[in-house]
Design an enzyme around this catalytic site. Sequence first.
Site, PDB file in Angstrom:
ATOM      1  N   SER A  43       7.759  81.364  27.710  1.00  0.00           N
ATOM      2  CA  SER A  43       6.474  80.838  27.255  1.00  0.00           C
ATOM      3  C   SER A  43       6.661  79.661  26.249  1.00  0.00           C
ATOM      4  O   SER A  43       6.031  78.824  26.075  1.00  0.00           O
ATOM      5  CB  SER A  43       5.825  81.893  26.603  1.00  0.00           C
ATOM      6  OG  SER A  43       6.328  82.392  25.883  1.00  0.00           O
TER       7      SER A  43
ATOM      8  N   GLY B 159       7.387  85.004  29.692  1.00  0.00           N
ATOM      9  CA  GLY B 159       7.559  86.316  29.864  1.00  0.00           C
ATOM     10  C   GLY B 159       9.051  86.683  30.620  1.00  0.00           C
ATOM     11  O   GLY B 159       9.659  87.663  30.514  1.00  0.00           O
TER      12      GLY B 159
ATOM     13  N   ASN C  73      13.459  86.664  25.716  1.00  0.00           N
ATOM     14  CA  ASN C  73      13.138  87.781  26.216  1.00  0.00           C
ATOM     15  C   ASN C  73      14.216  88.592  26.889  1.00  0.00           C
ATOM     16  O   ASN C  73      14.192  89.502  27.817  1.00  0.00           O
ATOM     17  CB  ASN C  73      12.236  87.457  27.348  1.00  0.00           C
ATOM     18  CG  ASN C  73      10.682  86.834  26.978  1.00  0.00           C
ATOM     19  OD1 ASN C  73      10.236  87.112  25.903  1.00  0.00           O
ATOM     20  ND2 ASN C  73      10.405  85.693  27.670  1.00  0.00           N
TER      21      ASN C  73
ATOM     22  N   ASP D 218       1.215  83.821  16.491  1.00  0.00           N
ATOM     23  CA  ASP D 218       2.244  84.610  16.145  1.00  0.00           C
ATOM     24  C   ASP D 218       3.503  83.755  15.700  1.00  0.00           C
ATOM     25  O   ASP D 218       3.307  82.613  15.434  1.00  0.00           O
ATOM     26  CB  ASP D 218       2.708  85.660  17.213  1.00  0.00           C
ATOM     27  CG  ASP D 218       3.038  84.802  18.658  1.00  0.00           C
ATOM     28  OD1 ASP D 218       3.342  83.839  18.693  1.00  0.00           O
ATOM     29  OD2 ASP D 218       2.857  85.262  19.806  1.00  0.00           O
TER      30      ASP D 218
ATOM     31  N   HIS E 216       4.859  81.502  19.467  1.00  0.00           N
ATOM     32  CA  HIS E 216       4.135  80.507  20.127  1.00  0.00           C
ATOM     33  C   HIS E 216       3.566  79.278  19.350  1.00  0.00           C
ATOM     34  O   HIS E 216       2.590  79.620  18.459  1.00  0.00           O
ATOM     35  CB  HIS E 216       3.127  81.203  21.084  1.00  0.00           C
ATOM     36  CG  HIS E 216       3.707  82.067  22.036  1.00  0.00           C
ATOM     37  ND1 HIS E 216       3.830  83.489  21.692  1.00  0.00           N
ATOM     38  CD2 HIS E 216       4.596  81.976  23.014  1.00  0.00           C
ATOM     39  CE1 HIS E 216       4.522  83.982  22.557  1.00  0.00           C
ATOM     40  NE2 HIS E 216       4.808  83.327  23.327  1.00  0.00           N
TER      41      HIS E 216
END
Length: 284
Positions: free
Chosen positions: A31, A66, A98, A230, A233
């Site tokens: 992402s 993701g 991830n 957050d 991102h």
Amino acid sequence: MRTTLFNSVLLVAGLVGAATAIPTVWVTGDSTTSIDGGKNGTQGWAQYLKYSFGSNALVNNSARAGRSSRSFTRDGRFDQIGALMKSGDWVVIEFGINDAGIPQNGSTKTTGDYLRAVCPGAGNETCTVVYGTNITEVVQTYPTYVKAASQKFLDLGAAGVIISERLPTNVWESGSYSYTPTIYSYYNQLLTTELGGPSSHVYYVQHGSYAAQAQKLLGADIVNANYPMDHTHSSPFLADVHSQAFVLGLKCGTSPLGNLIVNATARIETALGPCLTANATIPI
Ligand SMILES: *[C@@H]1O[C@H](CO)[C@@H](O)[C@H](O)[C@H]1NC(C)=O
Ligand SMILES: *[C@@H]1O[C@H](CO)[C@@H](O)[C@H](O)[C@H]1NC(C)=O
Ligand SMILES: *[C@@H]1O[C@H](CO)[C@@H](O)[C@H](O)[C@H]1NC(C)=O
Ligand SMILES: *[C@@H]1O[C@H](CO)[C@@H](O)[C@H](O)[C@H]1NC(C)=O
Ligand SMILES: *[C@@H]1O[C@H](CO)[C@@H](O)[C@H](O)[C@H]1NC(C)=O
Ligand SMILES: *[C@@H]1O[C@H](CO)[C@@H](O)[C@H](O)[C@H]1NC(C)=O
Ligand SMILES: *[C@@H]1O[C@H](CO)[C@@H](O)[C@H](O)[C@H]1NC(C)=O
């Protein structure tokens, strides 16, 4: 005779076509790279990469939110690129956000954001997991997934593969500047070397380190304001900076892809900082 002449014409036409085709840069990742980033108004850095290539190259942003090196592989996303790419194209591989964790048995979810932890290790270790309705998956390490994808693209005639260091989280989060490369930075250097490095058309770009340097120069107030959701991102503005940081890393290395960048190095360095020192052990 006529057939031979005809074939020669076809051959010459093919060579001319190959020589003049504009390469595509296929970008893979999560992402922090993909279109719409982590949603909610955030953006992925590869959305801005095309502006630094002008008409010298096309960019296909194939990153998917993701995903890890494992789930991108399992989804068949490297294979999809392999099916679409042409000889002379480039591929950027940037994972590591991830990929963390330990593969687990018993998950009832079988797609998407789930089942993305890689098997720990730098070599050919495997972890067998069973999930869903009795699906067995032999999970590989991060270097195994990234090396397999890289080798596939090279075998298909890619001009080169860029192994790219994952982005940092907000380097000002603690109140003072802090950046430490992760284990994936080490794996990237290791696997780039194992694939043969620049002489085998595999290059390492310390993207995360260049992005951290750019965030340091921007300062806490601007950086904090550009992580609206957050610490992972970023806003479109900071995603654009991260794209330019990638470009600086590319131009500071030896990859021929850097020659397709339209911007002058000096102009880039003014905003983003100097080339980072890399010694002979870092295959850039
Ligand atoms: C996006 O914003 C909405 C509403 O502001 C919030 O409910 C949601 O949790 C956010 N999504 C993420 C992934 O943070
Ligand atoms: C970009 O690549 C993906 C595969 O990763 C493909 O599905 C998509 O159609 C491509 N986009 C364009 C505009 O070619
Ligand atoms: C895994 O790597 C080790 C060390 O390089 C090697 O000895 C072994 O044969 C490999 N195993 C497999 C299954 O490839
Ligand atoms: C998952 O279950 C399989 C089969 O029972 C077992 O071999 C494997 O070690 C288990 N994996 C983990 C990570 O616990
Ligand atoms: C799960 O799959 C394994 C191997 O394919 C098989 O031996 C086992 O009987 C299956 N278990 C169930 C509950 O279906
Ligand atoms: C190169 O120039 C384009 C067009 O002005 C800009 O969008 C892009 O961010 C620049 N790239 C770098 C690395 O400065
Ligand atoms: C080169 O860089 C590596 C990785 O950062 C480091 O481990 C090594 O000590 C450095 N070697 C020299 C000679 O500076």
